[in-house]
Motif scaffolding. Structure first.
Motif, PDB file in Angstrom:
ATOM      1  N   LEU A   8     -13.524   2.357   1.146  1.00 31.26           N
ATOM      2  CA  LEU A   8     -12.289   1.746   0.669  1.00 31.26           C
ATOM      3  C   LEU A   8     -12.184   1.891  -0.844  1.00 31.26           C
ATOM      4  O   LEU A   8     -11.140   2.286  -1.366  1.00 31.26           O
ATOM      5  CB  LEU A   8     -12.225   0.272   1.071  1.00 31.26           C
ATOM      6  CG  LEU A   8     -11.029  -0.523   0.549  1.00 31.26           C
ATOM      7  CD1 LEU A   8      -9.719   0.086   1.033  1.00 31.26           C
ATOM      8  CD2 LEU A   8     -11.143  -1.979   0.978  1.00 31.26           C
ATOM      9  N   LEU A   9     -13.272   1.594  -1.530  1.00 33.48           N
ATOM     10  CA  LEU A   9     -13.272   1.723  -2.991  1.00 33.48           C
ATOM     11  C   LEU A   9     -13.033   3.176  -3.409  1.00 33.48           C
ATOM     12  O   LEU A   9     -12.316   3.438  -4.375  1.00 33.48           O
ATOM     13  CB  LEU A   9     -14.587   1.205  -3.579  1.00 33.48           C
ATOM     14  CG  LEU A   9     -14.764  -0.314  -3.514  1.00 33.48           C
ATOM     15  CD1 LEU A   9     -16.175  -0.707  -3.940  1.00 33.48           C
ATOM     16  CD2 LEU A   9     -13.718  -1.011  -4.365  1.00 33.48           C
ATOM     17  N   GLU A  10     -13.595   4.115  -2.662  1.00 30.49           N
ATOM     18  CA  GLU A  10     -13.392   5.538  -2.959  1.00 30.49           C
ATOM     19  C   GLU A  10     -11.920   5.920  -2.773  1.00 30.49           C
ATOM     20  O   GLU A  10     -11.349   6.623  -3.607  1.00 30.49           O
ATOM     21  CB  GLU A  10     -14.276   6.393  -2.047  1.00 30.49           C
ATOM     22  CG  GLU A  10     -14.216   7.867  -2.348  1.00 30.49           C
ATOM     23  CD  GLU A  10     -15.128   8.676  -1.424  1.00 30.49           C
ATOM     24  OE1 GLU A  10     -14.768   9.823  -1.148  1.00 30.49           O
ATOM     25  OE2 GLU A  10     -16.180   8.152  -0.985  1.00 30.49           O
ATOM     26  N   MET A  11     -11.298   5.441  -1.694  1.00 28.67           N
ATOM     27  CA  MET A  11      -9.872   5.708  -1.458  1.00 28.67           C
ATOM     28  C   MET A  11      -9.015   5.145  -2.590  1.00 28.67           C
ATOM     29  O   MET A  11      -8.106   5.808  -3.083  1.00 28.67           O
ATOM     30  CB  MET A  11      -9.418   5.093  -0.134  1.00 28.67           C
ATOM     31  CG  MET A  11      -9.890   5.788   1.101  1.00 28.67           C
ATOM     32  SD  MET A  11      -9.424   4.889   2.614  1.00 28.67           S
ATOM     33  CE  MET A  11      -7.653   5.108   2.617  1.00 28.67           C
ATOM     34  N   LEU A  12      -9.325   3.920  -2.989  1.00 25.56           N
ATOM     35  CA  LEU A  12      -8.565   3.277  -4.056  1.00 25.56           C
ATOM     36  C   LEU A  12      -8.752   4.014  -5.380  1.00 25.56           C
ATOM     37  O   LEU A  12      -7.792   4.215  -6.135  1.00 25.56           O
ATOM     38  CB  LEU A  12      -8.976   1.809  -4.186  1.00 25.56           C
ATOM     39  CG  LEU A  12      -8.611   0.915  -3.004  1.00 25.56           C
ATOM     40  CD1 LEU A  12      -9.309  -0.434  -3.112  1.00 25.56           C
ATOM     41  CD2 LEU A  12      -7.106   0.743  -2.903  1.00 25.56           C
ATOM     42  N   LEU A  52       0.832  -1.206   0.000  1.00 29.38           N
ATOM     43  CA  LEU A  52       0.000   0.000   0.000  1.00 29.38           C
ATOM     44  C   LEU A  52       0.871   1.261   0.000  1.00 29.38           C
ATOM     45  O   LEU A  52       0.559   2.240  -0.691  1.00 29.38           O
ATOM     46  CB  LEU A  52      -0.944  -0.003   1.203  1.00 29.38           C
ATOM     47  CG  LEU A  52      -2.057  -1.044   1.161  1.00 29.38           C
ATOM     48  CD1 LEU A  52      -2.741  -1.157   2.525  1.00 29.38           C
ATOM     49  CD2 LEU A  52      -3.069  -0.708   0.071  1.00 29.38           C
ATOM     50  N   LYS A  53       1.956   1.218   0.725  1.00 27.80           N
ATOM     51  CA  LYS A  53       2.884   2.363   0.763  1.00 27.80           C
ATOM     52  C   LYS A  53       3.479   2.590  -0.621  1.00 27.80           C
ATOM     53  O   LYS A  53       3.608   3.722  -1.076  1.00 27.80           O
ATOM     54  CB  LYS A  53       3.974   2.097   1.803  1.00 27.80           C
ATOM     55  CG  LYS A  53       4.803   3.300   2.146  1.00 27.80           C
ATOM     56  CD  LYS A  53       5.662   2.997   3.382  1.00 27.80           C
ATOM     57  CE  LYS A  53       6.553   4.155   3.713  1.00 27.80           C
ATOM     58  NZ  LYS A  53       7.780   4.196   2.974  1.00 27.80           N
ATOM     59  N   ALA A  54       3.840   1.512  -1.307  1.00 23.83           N
ATOM     60  CA  ALA A  54       4.397   1.618  -2.656  1.00 23.83           C
ATOM     61  C   ALA A  54       3.381   2.203  -3.635  1.00 23.83           C
ATOM     62  O   ALA A  54       3.750   2.829  -4.629  1.00 23.83           O
ATOM     63  CB  ALA A  54       4.874   0.252  -3.147  1.00 23.83           C
ATOM     64  N   LEU A  55       2.093   2.012  -3.348  1.00 19.61           N
ATOM     65  CA  LEU A  55       1.039   2.574  -4.198  1.00 19.61           C
ATOM     66  C   LEU A  55       0.756   4.038  -3.870  1.00 19.61           C
ATOM     67  O   LEU A  55      -0.075   4.662  -4.512  1.00 19.61           O
ATOM     68  CB  LEU A  55      -0.242   1.746  -4.070  1.00 19.61           C
ATOM     69  CG  LEU A  55      -0.169   0.354  -4.684  1.00 19.61           C
ATOM     70  CD1 LEU A  55      -1.411  -0.456  -4.315  1.00 19.61           C
ATOM     71  CD2 LEU A  55      -0.015   0.449  -6.197  1.00 19.61           C
ATOM     72  N   GLY A  56       1.445   4.569  -2.862  1.00 26.34           N
ATOM     73  CA  GLY A  56       1.317   5.987  -2.560  1.00 26.34           C
ATOM     74  C   GLY A  56       0.415   6.336  -1.397  1.00 26.34           C
ATOM     75  O   GLY A  56       0.142   7.514  -1.158  1.00 26.34           O
ATOM     76  N   PHE A  57      -0.044   5.341  -0.665  1.00 28.18           N
ATOM     77  CA  PHE A  57      -0.905   5.623   0.486  1.00 28.18           C
ATOM     78  C   PHE A  57      -0.060   6.111   1.657  1.00 28.18           C
ATOM     79  O   PHE A  57       1.053   5.634   1.873  1.00 28.18           O
ATOM     80  CB  PHE A  57      -1.703   4.381   0.891  1.00 28.18           C
ATOM     81  CG  PHE A  57      -2.809   4.042  -0.059  1.00 28.18           C
ATOM     82  CD1 PHE A  57      -4.046   4.669   0.047  1.00 28.18           C
ATOM     83  CD2 PHE A  57      -2.621   3.116  -1.069  1.00 28.18           C
ATOM     84  CE1 PHE A  57      -5.070   4.368  -0.833  1.00 28.18           C
ATOM     85  CE2 PHE A  57      -3.635   2.810  -1.957  1.00 28.18           C
ATOM     86  CZ  PHE A  57      -4.864   3.440  -1.842  1.00 28.18           C
ATOM     87  N   SER A  58      -0.606   7.048   2.417  1.00 32.45           N
ATOM     88  CA  SER A  58       0.064   7.534   3.621  1.00 32.45           C
ATOM     89  C   SER A  58      -0.088   6.490   4.724  1.00 32.45           C
ATOM     90  O   SER A  58      -0.954   5.601   4.643  1.00 32.45           O
ATOM     91  CB  SER A  58      -0.549   8.855   4.074  1.00 32.45           C
ATOM     92  OG  SER A  58      -1.854   8.635   4.594  1.00 32.45           O
ATOM     93  N   LEU A  59       0.708   6.626   5.765  1.00 34.21           N
ATOM     94  CA  LEU A  59       0.607   5.675   6.878  1.00 34.21           C
ATOM     95  C   LEU A  59      -0.761   5.778   7.558  1.00 34.21           C
ATOM     96  O   LEU A  59      -1.313   4.762   7.986  1.00 34.21           O
ATOM     97  CB  LEU A  59       1.734   5.896   7.883  1.00 34.21           C
ATOM     98  CG  LEU A  59       3.135   5.548   7.383  1.00 34.21           C
ATOM     99  CD1 LEU A  59       4.177   5.801   8.468  1.00 34.21           C
ATOM    100  CD2 LEU A  59       3.209   4.105   6.897  1.00 34.21           C
ATOM    101  N   ASP A  60      -1.319   6.986   7.643  1.00 32.52           N
ATOM    102  CA  ASP A  60      -2.653   7.133   8.227  1.00 32.52           C
ATOM    103  C   ASP A  60      -3.709   6.417   7.380  1.00 32.52           C
ATOM    104  O   ASP A  60      -4.599   5.756   7.916  1.00 32.52           O
ATOM    105  CB  ASP A  60      -3.013   8.618   8.383  1.00 32.52           C
ATOM    106  CG  ASP A  60      -2.186   9.297   9.473  1.00 32.52           C
ATOM    107  OD1 ASP A  60      -1.722   8.600  10.401  1.00 32.52           O
ATOM    108  OD2 ASP A  60      -2.012  10.529   9.391  1.00 32.52           O
ATOM    109  N   GLU A  61      -3.599   6.552   6.063  1.00 32.43           N
ATOM    110  CA  GLU A  61      -4.537   5.848   5.175  1.00 32.43           C
ATOM    111  C   GLU A  61      -4.371   4.341   5.302  1.00 32.43           C
ATOM    112  O   GLU A  61      -5.353   3.595   5.339  1.00 32.43           O
ATOM    113  CB  GLU A  61      -4.308   6.278   3.718  1.00 32.43           C
ATOM    114  CG  GLU A  61      -4.710   7.704   3.424  1.00 32.43           C
ATOM    115  CD  GLU A  61      -4.263   8.165   2.048  1.00 32.43           C
ATOM    116  OE1 GLU A  61      -5.017   8.936   1.428  1.00 32.43           O
ATOM    117  OE2 GLU A  61      -3.166   7.782   1.593  1.00 32.43           O
TER     118      GLU A  61
END
Length: 156
Positions: A82-86, A59-68
């Protein structure tokens, strides 16, 4: 029990990350060791935590923050959220790719302009001012082309 557990250093080496990074993930509450030795402070992780760390790193490699990532991995995010975040992350990557494609196209144009320029052959002999003007002329042709296209579109 220690046979099926991995120490923080083993996991860090396995994933090619630092022990400090794992401790940060721990402080954020994303991953927690299954056992912490009270005598020496060594952290031990089960195969489940190794899988969690793997998911975190993906998830981090996909650009998500640690909070996300924490929100996603806590399982408290509804499917729709979840789908909206993705989807937002996917759109962000599409914009990044579009921007990179435009920059690549611009660089191709600049390369062609310099290759086609008879003045560019003597770039090392030019004064700084002459060189600056030549480079501006070579680089800014893309902006002129864009302005022309926009102007034509506005008058249609």
């Amino acid at each position: 029990m220690k046979n099926d557990l991995m120490m923080i250093g083993e996991i860090a080496d396995f994933f090619g990350i630092s022990r400090k990074a794992i401790r940060i993930y721990e402080k954020k509450g994303i991953i927690k060791p299954v056992k912490v030795d009270t005598v020496n402070g060594y952290r031990y992780y089960s195969p489940k935590q190794v899988q969690q760390l793997n998911a975190l790193l993906e998830l981090k490699a996909l650009g998500f923050s640690l909070d996300e990532i924490k929100m996603i991995m806590d399982g408290k995010t509804a499917k729709a959220s979840l789908l909206e975040m993705l989807e937002k992350k996917r759109q962000a990557w599409q914009e990044t790719m579009h921007s990179a494609g435009y920059k690549e196209e611009c660089l191709g144009g600049i390369i062609k302009n310099i290759q086609d320029s008879s003045q560019a052959q003597r770039i090392t002999e030019m004064t700084e001012e002459e060189r600056a003007w030549l480079l501006v002329k070579m680089v800014c042709l893309e902006d002129v082309r864009t302005q022309k296209v926009l102007s034509e579109a506005l008058w249609l």
